[in-house]
Design an enzyme around this catalytic site. Structure first.
Site, PDB file in Angstrom:
ATOM      1  N   LYS A  17      63.714  80.857  26.212  1.00 54.01           N
ATOM      2  CA  LYS A  17      63.278  80.427  25.065  1.00 54.01           C
ATOM      3  C   LYS A  17      64.118  79.336  24.413  1.00 54.01           C
ATOM      4  O   LYS A  17      63.873  78.625  23.916  1.00 54.01           O
ATOM      5  CB  LYS A  17      63.709  81.845  23.989  1.00 54.01           C
ATOM      6  CG  LYS A  17      62.895  83.001  24.369  1.00 54.01           C
ATOM      7  CD  LYS A  17      63.094  83.982  23.026  1.00 54.01           C
ATOM      8  CE  LYS A  17      64.610  84.654  23.202  1.00 54.01           C
ATOM      9  NZ  LYS A  17      64.981  85.428  24.433  1.00 54.01           N
ATOM     10  N   ARG A  93      63.942  90.676  16.087  1.00 53.27           N
ATOM     11  CA  ARG A  93      64.287  91.359  17.384  1.00 53.27           C
ATOM     12  C   ARG A  93      63.969  92.830  17.025  1.00 53.27           C
ATOM     13  O   ARG A  93      63.972  93.644  18.107  1.00 53.27           O
ATOM     14  CB  ARG A  93      65.655  91.331  17.747  1.00 53.27           C
ATOM     15  CG  ARG A  93      65.943  90.346  18.992  1.00 53.27           C
ATOM     16  CD  ARG A  93      67.024  90.142  19.243  1.00 53.27           C
ATOM     17  NE  ARG A  93      67.910  89.858  20.206  1.00 53.27           N
ATOM     18  CZ  ARG A  93      68.485  88.774  20.653  1.00 53.27           C
ATOM     19  NH1 ARG A  93      68.241  87.613  19.971  1.00 53.27           N
ATOM     20  NH2 ARG A  93      69.312  88.764  21.520  1.00 53.27           N
ATOM     21  N   ARG A 130      73.084  81.498  34.858  1.00 51.78           N
ATOM     22  CA  ARG A 130      72.954  80.684  33.251  1.00 51.78           C
ATOM     23  C   ARG A 130      74.744  80.296  32.977  1.00 51.78           C
ATOM     24  O   ARG A 130      75.273  80.945  33.257  1.00 51.78           O
ATOM     25  CB  ARG A 130      72.712  81.448  32.461  1.00 51.78           C
ATOM     26  CG  ARG A 130      72.739  81.168  30.745  1.00 51.78           C
ATOM     27  CD  ARG A 130      71.943  81.675  29.929  1.00 51.78           C
ATOM     28  NE  ARG A 130      72.258  83.050  29.286  1.00 51.78           N
ATOM     29  CZ  ARG A 130      71.584  83.591  28.324  1.00 51.78           C
ATOM     30  NH1 ARG A 130      70.171  82.847  27.832  1.00 51.78           N
ATOM     31  NH2 ARG A 130      71.958  84.385  27.849  1.00 51.78           N
ATOM     32  N   ARG A 162      78.387  82.403  29.603  1.00 54.96           N
ATOM     33  CA  ARG A 162      78.582  83.139  28.319  1.00 54.96           C
ATOM     34  C   ARG A 162      79.473  84.445  28.300  1.00 54.96           C
ATOM     35  O   ARG A 162      79.062  85.167  29.300  1.00 54.96           O
ATOM     36  CB  ARG A 162      77.208  83.441  27.864  1.00 54.96           C
ATOM     37  CG  ARG A 162      76.762  82.532  26.442  1.00 54.96           C
ATOM     38  CD  ARG A 162      75.362  82.783  26.181  1.00 54.96           C
ATOM     39  NE  ARG A 162      75.008  84.072  25.720  1.00 54.96           N
ATOM     40  CZ  ARG A 162      73.671  84.328  25.104  1.00 54.96           C
ATOM     41  NH1 ARG A 162      72.948  83.158  24.916  1.00 54.96           N
ATOM     42  NH2 ARG A 162      73.455  85.517  24.652  1.00 54.96           N
ATOM     43  N   ARG A 173      71.051  94.512  26.908  1.00 57.35           N
ATOM     44  CA  ARG A 173      70.370  93.585  26.241  1.00 57.35           C
ATOM     45  C   ARG A 173      69.155  93.788  26.502  1.00 57.35           C
ATOM     46  O   ARG A 173      68.072  93.855  25.669  1.00 57.35           O
ATOM     47  CB  ARG A 173      70.915  92.264  26.232  1.00 57.35           C
ATOM     48  CG  ARG A 173      72.207  92.029  25.449  1.00 57.35           C
ATOM     49  CD  ARG A 173      72.789  90.631  25.144  1.00 57.35           C
ATOM     50  NE  ARG A 173      71.978  89.533  25.725  1.00 57.35           N
ATOM     51  CZ  ARG A 173      72.811  89.004  26.802  1.00 57.35           C
ATOM     52  NH1 ARG A 173      74.154  89.299  27.253  1.00 57.35           N
ATOM     53  NH2 ARG A 173      72.296  87.706  27.311  1.00 57.35           N
TER      54      ARG A 173
HETATM   55  P1  AMP Z   1      71.015  85.468  21.860  1.00 58.10           P
HETATM   56  O1  AMP Z   1      71.585  84.114  22.012  1.00 58.10           O
HETATM   57  O2  AMP Z   1      69.735  85.423  21.259  1.00 58.10           O
HETATM   58  O3  AMP Z   1      71.135  86.113  23.366  1.00 58.10           O
HETATM   59  O4  AMP Z   1      71.783  86.634  21.109  1.00 58.10           O
HETATM   60  C1  AMP Z   1      73.095  86.877  21.249  1.00 58.10           C
HETATM   61  C2  AMP Z   1      73.474  88.256  20.623  1.00 58.10           C
HETATM   62  O5  AMP Z   1      73.598  87.833  19.174  1.00 58.10           O
HETATM   63  C3  AMP Z   1      72.730  89.447  20.757  1.00 58.10           C
HETATM   64  O6  AMP Z   1      73.273  90.097  21.943  1.00 58.10           O
HETATM   65  C4  AMP Z   1      72.963  90.216  19.592  1.00 58.10           C
HETATM   66  O7  AMP Z   1      74.225  90.684  19.779  1.00 58.10           O
HETATM   67  C5  AMP Z   1      73.185  89.107  18.464  1.00 58.10           C
HETATM   68  N1  AMP Z   1      71.844  88.740  18.019  1.00 58.10           N
HETATM   69  C6  AMP Z   1      71.163  87.672  17.994  1.00 58.10           C
HETATM   70  N2  AMP Z   1      70.005  87.640  17.318  1.00 58.10           N
HETATM   71  C7  AMP Z   1      69.942  89.108  16.696  1.00 58.10           C
HETATM   72  C8  AMP Z   1      69.091  89.686  16.111  1.00 58.10           C
HETATM   73  N3  AMP Z   1      67.790  88.943  15.554  1.00 58.10           N
HETATM   74  N4  AMP Z   1      69.059  90.924  15.797  1.00 58.10           N
HETATM   75  C9  AMP Z   1      70.179  91.462  15.970  1.00 58.10           C
HETATM   76  N5  AMP Z   1      71.258  90.838  16.898  1.00 58.10           N
HETATM   77  C10 AMP Z   1      71.124  89.665  17.300  1.00 58.10           C
END
Ligand code: AMP
Length: 225
Positions: A17, A93, A130, A162, A173
């Site tokens: 994404k 989400r 990654r 990360r 996740r």
């Molecule tokens: P990502 O970079 O999209 O994988 O997001 C990293 C972390 O940020 C996730 O594991 C959540 O803890 C938090 N996060 C990001 N976007 C959301 C969302 N839309 N709703 C809830 N938590 C989020």
């Protein structure tokens, strides 16, 4: 290509994404809005939202809907998004977030929601490999590293794994994706806004498939043979 679009990219962590959203934001000349990037920046600069989100990010848990909707509402209220649109990455989400977004965007909805489909075994392999720039967030991998010694090609920052790409946080996740985000896909399908796009293959090809789906949804004819 007509600039400006209101686009959402859904897909498991590691589906690509982030990579596709950067390209799409350049293609359609719209801001790339990643809630994950916004939270990581907020945690780093210790803002109020960052302090609320930190423990959730570290554990791979979802940040509560009201906190997420708060930062998204603020971002969508800026002139660039109002005038041109956006590519949303990592949001919504949950169905509650999708409903919240629908209200925020009234009276105009989104043009299209793309579900980037990649099998779980591939996603797990990609996440283990990654790497990201700790400063600007550019994505790399162990098979596609920066040119010089884990130093970001774009900004010179350090390229690292990360903190939430641990085995336990990745598993959490992906479980949350099935439980909370898969229903979001059905929610958009029921509203006739969903396109499922195969996420395997070279990034240029995946991007071509997404652009074709978006243009199709907007009634723009594709290239003729
Ligand atoms: P990502 O970079 O999209 O994988 O997001 C990293 C972390 O940020 C996730 O594991 C959540 O803890 C938090 N996060 C990001 N976007 C959301 C969302 N839309 N709703 C809830 N938590 C989020």
């Amino acid at each position: 290509m007509i600039p400006g679009v209101r686009l959402i990219l859904l897909g498991k962590q590691g589906a690509g994404k982030g990579t596709q959203c950067v390209r799409l934001s350049h293609h359609y000349v719209v801001p790339h809005i990643s809630t994950g990037d916004m939270f990581r920046a907020a945690v780093k600069s210790r803002t109020a939202a960052g302090r609320k989100a930190q423990a959730y990010l570290e554990a791979g848990e979802l940040v509560p809907d009201d906190v997420v909707l708060g930062i998204v509402a603020e971002r969508l209220d800026r002139d660039d998004t109002k005038a041109r649109g956006f590519v949303l990455d990592g949001f919504p989400r949950t169905v509650a977030q999708a409903e919240g977004l629908e209200s925020l965007l009234l009276p105009v909805g989104v043009d299209l929601v793309v579900d980037l489909e990649v099998p779980t075994e591939i996603v797990l392999r990609r996440l283990a490999a990654r790497r990201v720039c700790a400063v600007c967030g550019t994505n790399y991998s162990t098979t596609n590293p920066p040119k010089v010694d884990w130093t970001c090609d774009v900004c010179g920052g350090e390229v690292v794994q990360r903190e939430d790409d641990t085995e336990a946080a990745i598993a959490r996740r992906l479980a949350l994706y099935e439980a909370e985000t898969a229903p979001v896909i059905s929610w958009y399908r029921d509203r006739g806004l969903l396109a499922v796009v195969e996420g395997l293959g070279p990034p240029d090809e995946v991007m071509g498939r997404i652009v074709a789906a978006v243009d199709d949804a907007r009634g723009i004819p594709g290239p003729r043979p």
